[in-house]
Write a protein that holds these residues in place. Sequence first.
Motif, PDB file in Angstrom:
ATOM      1  N   VAL A  22       0.845  -1.210   0.000  1.00 48.97           N
ATOM      2  CA  VAL A  22       0.000   0.000   0.000  1.00 48.97           C
ATOM      3  C   VAL A  22       0.874   1.252   0.000  1.00 48.97           C
ATOM      4  O   VAL A  22       0.680   2.178  -0.792  1.00 48.97           O
ATOM      5  CB  VAL A  22      -0.947   0.003   1.241  1.00 48.97           C
ATOM      6  N   LEU A  23       1.887   1.272   0.881  1.00 52.50           N
ATOM      7  CA  LEU A  23       2.737   2.461   1.007  1.00 52.50           C
ATOM      8  C   LEU A  23       3.593   2.673  -0.252  1.00 52.50           C
ATOM      9  O   LEU A  23       3.808   3.803  -0.682  1.00 52.50           O
ATOM     10  CB  LEU A  23       3.620   2.346   2.254  1.00 52.50           C
ATOM     11  N   LYS A  24       4.057   1.562  -0.834  1.00 55.15           N
ATOM     12  CA  LYS A  24       4.862   1.678  -2.064  1.00 55.15           C
ATOM     13  C   LYS A  24       4.034   2.226  -3.206  1.00 55.15           C
ATOM     14  O   LYS A  24       4.547   2.887  -4.113  1.00 55.15           O
ATOM     15  CB  LYS A  24       5.433   0.308  -2.456  1.00 55.15           C
ATOM     16  N   ASN A  25       2.729   1.944  -3.181  1.00 59.17           N
ATOM     17  CA  ASN A  25       1.838   2.454  -4.222  1.00 59.17           C
ATOM     18  C   ASN A  25       1.256   3.826  -3.881  1.00 59.17           C
ATOM     19  O   ASN A  25       0.199   4.205  -4.390  1.00 59.17           O
ATOM     20  CB  ASN A  25       0.702   1.456  -4.469  1.00 59.17           C
ATOM     21  N   ASN A  26       1.913   4.521  -2.966  1.00 59.85           N
ATOM     22  CA  ASN A  26       1.492   5.864  -2.559  1.00 59.85           C
ATOM     23  C   ASN A  26       0.118   5.905  -1.896  1.00 59.85           C
ATOM     24  O   ASN A  26      -0.590   6.916  -1.974  1.00 59.85           O
ATOM     25  CB  ASN A  26       1.521   6.834  -3.745  1.00 59.85           C
ATOM     26  N   GLY A  27      -0.250   4.796  -1.239  1.00 62.33           N
ATOM     27  CA  GLY A  27      -1.516   4.767  -0.509  1.00 62.33           C
ATOM     28  C   GLY A  27      -1.338   5.218   0.932  1.00 62.33           C
ATOM     29  O   GLY A  27      -0.236   5.561   1.361  1.00 62.33           O
ATOM     30  N   LEU A  28      -2.454   5.210   1.672  1.00 62.76           N
ATOM     31  CA  LEU A  28      -2.443   5.644   3.072  1.00 62.76           C
ATOM     32  C   LEU A  28      -2.676   4.465   4.011  1.00 62.76           C
ATOM     33  O   LEU A  28      -3.568   3.645   3.782  1.00 62.76           O
ATOM     34  CB  LEU A  28      -3.547   6.675   3.321  1.00 62.76           C
ATOM     35  N   ALA A  29      -1.872   4.394   5.074  1.00 66.65           N
ATOM     36  CA  ALA A  29      -2.045   3.340   6.083  1.00 66.65           C
ATOM     37  C   ALA A  29      -2.251   3.964   7.454  1.00 66.65           C
ATOM     38  O   ALA A  29      -1.487   4.842   7.859  1.00 66.65           O
ATOM     39  CB  ALA A  29      -0.821   2.431   6.106  1.00 66.65           C
ATOM     40  N   LEU A  30      -3.283   3.526   8.146  1.00 66.06           N
ATOM     41  CA  LEU A  30      -3.514   3.979   9.515  1.00 66.06           C
ATOM     42  C   LEU A  30      -2.719   3.056  10.436  1.00 66.06           C
ATOM     43  O   LEU A  30      -2.978   1.858  10.486  1.00 66.06           O
ATOM     44  CB  LEU A  30      -5.008   3.880   9.825  1.00 66.06           C
ATOM     45  N   LEU A  44       8.579  10.587   0.815  1.00 66.95           N
ATOM     46  CA  LEU A  44       9.389  11.027  -0.320  1.00 66.95           C
ATOM     47  C   LEU A  44       8.509  11.305  -1.541  1.00 66.95           C
ATOM     48  O   LEU A  44       9.002  11.729  -2.589  1.00 66.95           O
ATOM     49  CB  LEU A  44      10.441   9.959  -0.665  1.00 66.95           C
ATOM     50  N   SER A  45       7.219  11.039  -1.417  1.00 71.37           N
ATOM     51  CA  SER A  45       6.314  11.164  -2.558  1.00 71.37           C
ATOM     52  C   SER A  45       5.293  12.287  -2.359  1.00 71.37           C
ATOM     53  O   SER A  45       4.513  12.271  -1.400  1.00 71.37           O
ATOM     54  CB  SER A  45       5.577   9.832  -2.764  1.00 71.37           C
ATOM     55  N   ASP A  46       5.320  13.244  -3.282  1.00 72.08           N
ATOM     56  CA  ASP A  46       4.322  14.322  -3.231  1.00 72.08           C
ATOM     57  C   ASP A  46       2.908  13.780  -3.345  1.00 72.08           C
ATOM     58  O   ASP A  46       2.004  14.187  -2.619  1.00 72.08           O
ATOM     59  CB  ASP A  46       4.543  15.298  -4.400  1.00 72.08           C
ATOM     60  N   GLU A  47       2.753  12.845  -4.278  1.00 71.95           N
ATOM     61  CA  GLU A  47       1.422  12.283  -4.522  1.00 71.95           C
ATOM     62  C   GLU A  47       0.868  11.657  -3.237  1.00 71.95           C
ATOM     63  O   GLU A  47      -0.283  11.893  -2.859  1.00 71.95           O
ATOM     64  CB  GLU A  47       1.524  11.223  -5.631  1.00 71.95           C
ATOM     65  N   ALA A  48       1.706  10.880  -2.546  1.00 73.01           N
ATOM     66  CA  ALA A  48       1.259  10.211  -1.319  1.00 73.01           C
ATOM     67  C   ALA A  48       0.941  11.228  -0.228  1.00 73.01           C
ATOM     68  O   ALA A  48      -0.087  11.140   0.449  1.00 73.01           O
ATOM     69  CB  ALA A  48       2.334   9.237  -0.841  1.00 73.01           C
ATOM     70  N   CYS A  49       1.815  12.233  -0.086  1.00 69.85           N
ATOM     71  CA  CYS A  49       1.608  13.213   0.994  1.00 69.85           C
ATOM     72  C   CYS A  49       0.371  14.068   0.743  1.00 69.85           C
ATOM     73  O   CYS A  49      -0.344  14.445   1.671  1.00 69.85           O
ATOM     74  CB  CYS A  49       2.848  14.081   1.180  1.00 69.85           C
ATOM     75  N   LYS A  50       0.101  14.352  -0.536  1.00 69.76           N
ATOM     76  CA  LYS A  50      -1.108  15.131  -0.855  1.00 69.76           C
ATOM     77  C   LYS A  50      -2.362  14.405  -0.362  1.00 69.76           C
ATOM     78  O   LYS A  50      -3.321  15.023   0.090  1.00 69.76           O
ATOM     79  CB  LYS A  50      -1.204  15.363  -2.363  1.00 69.76           C
ATOM     80  N   LYS A  51      -2.322  13.064  -0.475  1.00 71.47           N
ATOM     81  CA  LYS A  51      -3.493  12.288  -0.028  1.00 71.47           C
ATOM     82  C   LYS A  51      -3.739  12.453   1.466  1.00 71.47           C
ATOM     83  O   LYS A  51      -4.881  12.430   1.923  1.00 71.47           O
ATOM     84  CB  LYS A  51      -3.291  10.799  -0.352  1.00 71.47           C
ATOM     85  N   ILE A  52      -2.661  12.599   2.244  1.00 74.84           N
ATOM     86  CA  ILE A  52      -2.835  12.810   3.691  1.00 74.84           C
ATOM     87  C   ILE A  52      -3.609  14.094   3.934  1.00 74.84           C
ATOM     88  O   ILE A  52      -4.560  14.131   4.717  1.00 74.84           O
ATOM     89  CB  ILE A  52      -1.471  12.904   4.421  1.00 74.84           C
ATOM     90  N   PHE A  53      -3.198  15.168   3.230  1.00 72.99           N
ATOM     91  CA  PHE A  53      -3.856  16.461   3.437  1.00 72.99           C
ATOM     92  C   PHE A  53      -5.338  16.386   3.087  1.00 72.99           C
ATOM     93  O   PHE A  53      -6.180  16.913   3.813  1.00 72.99           O
ATOM     94  CB  PHE A  53      -3.154  17.559   2.621  1.00 72.99           C
TER      95      PHE A  53
END
Length: 341
Positions: A22-30, A44-53
Amino acid sequence: MKYLFNWEKSIKEEELNKVIEVLKNNGLALLPTETVYGIAANALSDEACKKIFSAKGRAQDNPLIVHVSDKQMLYKLVKNISEVEQKLIDNFMPGPFTLILEKQNIISNTASAGNSTIGIRMPSNSIIHEVINKSGIPLAAPSANISGRPSGTNVKDIFDELKDKVDCIVNGGECKIGIESTVVKVINDVPTILRPGFITEDDIEKVIGKVALSDKLFKKVTKDDKVESPGMKYRHYAPKTKCILVSKSENQINIINNILKKEKSVCILGFSEDKEKINTNKFIDMGSKENLNEIAQNIFSSLRKIDKQNVELAIIEGVEKKDLGLSIMNRLVRACENNVI
Ligand code: TXA
Ligand code: MG
């Protein structure tokens, strides 16, 4: 949510691989940490961090904390560590401690909200440690809650709020500490506490000497104020119900009982010892006032119980602003949106 895993007893290797995927695919893990749960993504990924916001509805200018598994990983992410900063790292990591450092370019600018610095934390909780260690991915992770709401310290409290916002949830039981890490920035060689947490002013003073406290910890900060830590600007930890905090004093219980005579639709968030002395049948027990660790551990789930009482007002008992009490009061003052008597 694609996966829900229960690792309360032990980490399961096959499931661990799924979390990493999940994390390697830029997903979110609780994921659990020793302080509160976090919504984690590849730092390290903008795409992944944007999802958090977007999952949290978080203001774009509020930077994330990046979690590492060990010093080796930390040194790859930051630069120009001073002597004082190194001492803080050596003494308080791993643990409930976040240090603001100059970041290397590899950290996503979304994670740092465009700043040249980044908060770094090395959690001691074995679950998040193992996910970072095995994947080699540093994890950006803010507290697990919709922005403005109390942080999540067990999966049950936040499941409904976040189940549709993340790709996987790992249940690691109740968080041991229950209140977030202490956020520190070294300013002119003096460690300055931007957010008080489980590591207290005293703890830091013992190893470094002089410590400063941000002067904004108990102030009402508005949107346009300039602050060292953007998180101070926003509504925080707040139940939907209106809350009033009663500062610690000799008369605390009389003050509360007097309000209870006038107001009818009220619940109390108080200490075990005071339950019998306060005239209410809507009492939420935060733990013993003799045990600040217990109160810290219960604080967020207690705040979350307020909205379930269906009352118009919640009155909260305060503690002395000393040691861990300072951090507890910081959260309570914000939960009450500075309504303090
Ligand atoms: O215990 C914790 O710290 C938890 C767990 C999940 O690790 N995380 C957490 O993150 O509380 P968050 O995002 O809910 O709170 C981070 C706080 C915010 O108030 C933010 O403004 C501040 O730290 N912060 C983060 N990076 C900063 C930076 N570069 N400069 C100043 N403040 C920063
Ligand atoms: Mg938070």
